[in-house]
Motif scaffolding. Structure first.
Motif, PDB file in Angstrom:
ATOM      1  N   HIS A   1       0.857  -1.183   0.000  1.00 19.22           N
ATOM      2  CA  HIS A   1       0.000   0.000   0.000  1.00 19.22           C
ATOM      3  C   HIS A   1       0.897   1.238   0.000  1.00 19.22           C
ATOM      4  O   HIS A   1       1.739   1.417   0.879  1.00 19.22           O
ATOM      5  CB  HIS A   1      -0.895   0.006   1.235  1.00 19.22           C
ATOM      6  CG  HIS A   1      -1.726   1.241   1.355  1.00 19.22           C
ATOM      7  ND1 HIS A   1      -1.965   1.871   2.555  1.00 19.22           N
ATOM      8  CD2 HIS A   1      -2.373   1.972   0.406  1.00 19.22           C
ATOM      9  CE1 HIS A   1      -2.723   2.933   2.353  1.00 19.22           C
ATOM     10  NE2 HIS A   1      -2.993   3.010   1.061  1.00 19.22           N
ATOM     11  N   SER A   2       0.730   2.077  -1.009  1.00 19.29           N
ATOM     12  CA  SER A   2       1.522   3.296  -1.143  1.00 19.29           C
ATOM     13  C   SER A   2       0.685   4.507  -0.729  1.00 19.29           C
ATOM     14  O   SER A   2      -0.446   4.671  -1.183  1.00 19.29           O
ATOM     15  CB  SER A   2       1.993   3.462  -2.599  1.00 19.29           C
ATOM     16  OG  SER A   2       2.620   4.713  -2.788  1.00 19.29           O
ATOM     17  N   GLN A   3       1.262   5.353   0.141  1.00 19.81           N
ATOM     18  CA  GLN A   3       0.572   6.570   0.523  1.00 19.81           C
ATOM     19  C   GLN A   3       1.598   7.664   0.815  1.00 19.81           C
ATOM     20  O   GLN A   3       2.753   7.387   1.156  1.00 19.81           O
ATOM     21  CB  GLN A   3      -0.315   6.339   1.750  1.00 19.81           C
ATOM     22  CG  GLN A   3       0.422   5.779   2.949  1.00 19.81           C
ATOM     23  CD  GLN A   3      -0.501   5.486   4.100  1.00 19.81           C
ATOM     24  OE1 GLN A   3      -1.534   6.142   4.266  1.00 19.81           O
ATOM     25  NE2 GLN A   3      -0.164   4.495   4.911  1.00 19.81           N
ATOM     26  N   LEU A   4       1.174   8.922   0.639  1.00 19.67           N
ATOM     27  CA  LEU A   4       2.038  10.047   0.921  1.00 19.67           C
ATOM     28  C   LEU A   4       1.875  10.470   2.372  1.00 19.67           C
ATOM     29  O   LEU A   4       0.764  10.728   2.838  1.00 19.67           O
ATOM     30  CB  LEU A   4       1.710  11.222  -0.002  1.00 19.67           C
ATOM     31  CG  LEU A   4       2.079  11.042  -1.488  1.00 19.67           C
ATOM     32  CD1 LEU A   4       1.628  12.263  -2.282  1.00 19.67           C
ATOM     33  CD2 LEU A   4       3.586  10.834  -1.645  1.00 19.67           C
ATOM     34  N   VAL A   5       2.993  10.544   3.082  1.00 16.42           N
ATOM     35  CA  VAL A   5       3.006  10.984   4.473  1.00 16.42           C
ATOM     36  C   VAL A   5       3.994  12.142   4.567  1.00 16.42           C
ATOM     37  O   VAL A   5       5.210  11.953   4.418  1.00 16.42           O
ATOM     38  CB  VAL A   5       3.437   9.832   5.420  1.00 16.42           C
ATOM     39  CG1 VAL A   5       3.460  10.335   6.870  1.00 16.42           C
ATOM     40  CG2 VAL A   5       2.512   8.637   5.277  1.00 16.42           C
TER      41      VAL A   5
END
Length: 266
Positions: free
Chosen positions: A192-196
Motif C-alpha cells: 500500500h503506497s501513501q504520501l506521508v
C-alpha cells in the motif's frame, strides 16, 4: 499456470453431503503424509481437548473447533473452493465466475493446508482447524513434515508452466520451488503506497493484501490469461491495470519477486 494460495482461518460452519474420501483428493502422492496428519490430529483432539487447544493455538472461545477435528472422518464435506471463506476467497468469489473461468480455476488453483498439504478447489474436505504453523506432538512442525512429499509432487503439478506464488510465509515453508521450476515462479506481495508529509511510504496491510490477491487471481481467470513465465505475467498484470514492480532473480534457480502497488485499499 499453477496458482499457489494460502487457506483461510474463516471456513464454512459445516460440510454437506458425503463424508471425506481421502483417496479422491488431488495430488495422490501426498496421501501418506495426509494420513499421518489426519490420524494424529483426530487422536489428539479426541483424547484431550485442552491439550489439543494448546497445540492448535486456539483461544478458549474457539474450543468448539477441537470438536470439529474429532469428526473429520465422518463430517460432511464441501469443495475446498466453497469451504474457505476468508478475505482472499471473498474477493476471488469463485461462485460468480462464468463456466470457462471456473474450469480454469479448477485446473490452476492449489490451496495449501496444514492438514491436507495442498488441495485443488474441487476437492471435497470437511471443516477443520489446523494451520501450517502447528507442531503436532508426534509429527512435529507441519511445514517440515510436508516438505519431503512436496519436493516430488509439486514440480509434477507445476508441469512446464508459470507458478504464481501467493502464499503467506507459513505456507511457503512447506514447499520452496527450486532449480528450473523456481526460474518460472513469481512470488507476489501487495504494497500500500501513501504520501506521508509529502514522502511516499509503503506498507503491507494484511486485510487488503489478501483482498488484492483475490481480485488479481479473479482477473487472471476471467481474462483467460496464460502467461508462460514471470516476465509475461508482469505484462499481463499491467494490461489488466495493476501497477507492478518486478525484480528478476540475481542468479538462476531463484523465483522472481513481484510487488503489486496499490493506493486505494478496500
Amino acid at each position: 499456470m499453477l496458482v499457489l494460495l494460502p487457506p483461510s482461518e474463516g471456513k464454512a460452519a459445516s460440510g454437506r453431503g458425503a463424508s471425506l474420501k481421502p483417496e479422491s483428493l488431488s495430488l495422490p502422492g501426498l496421501a501418506p503424509a495426509r494420513a499421518a496428519v489426519l490420524d494424529e490430529l483426530v487422536e489428539l483432539c479426541q483424547a484431550d481437548e485442552e491439550k489439543a487447544r494448546e497445540v492448535l493455538g486456539l483461544s478458549v472461545g474457539l474450543r468448539g473447533e477441537v470438536g470439529k477435528n474429532t469428526e473429520l472422518r465422518t463430517a460432511g464435506t464441501r469443495p475446498a473452493g466453497e469451504l474457505y471463506t476468508g478475505v482472499l476467497y471473498d474477493a476471488l468469489d469463485l461462485a460468480s465466475l462464468e463456466a470457462d473461468a471456473r474450469r480454469r480455476a479448477a485446473k490452476s488453483l492449489l490451496v495449501f493446508s496444514g492438514l491436507w498439504g495442498a488441495v485443488r478447489i474441487g476437492d471435497r474436505i470437511p471443516p477443520y482447524r489446523c494451520s501450517m504453523g502447528v507442531k503436532l506432538p508426534g509429527i512435529g512442525a507441519l511445514g517440515a513434515h510436508w516438505r519431503t512429499s512436496m519436493e516430488t509432487v509439486l514440480p509434477e503439478a507445476a508441469g512446464n508452466g508459470l507458478v504464481l506464488d501467493l502464499r503467506s510465509s507459513a505456507y511457503a515453508a512447506a514447499w520452496k520451488p527450486a532449480g528450473e521450476v523456481a526460474s518460472r515462479t513469481a512470488s507476489v506481495r501487495v504494497l500500500h503506497s501513501q504520501l506521508v508529509g509529502g514522502v511516499e511510504k509503503r506498507s503491507v496491510v494484511s486485510h487488503f493484501n489478501k483482498a488484492t490477491k483475490g481480485r488479481l487471481v479473479r482477473d487472471l481467470l476471467v481474462a483467460g490469461a496464460r502467461p508462460k513465465g514471470p516476465a509475461q505475467l508482469v505484462e499481463v498484470l499491467r494490461d489488466l491495470g495493476y501497477v507492478v514492480e518486478a525484480e528478476a532473480p540475481a542468479r538462476a534457480g531463484r523465483p522472481w519477486s513481484l510487488d503489486v502497488v496499490v493506493t486505494d485499499i478496500h
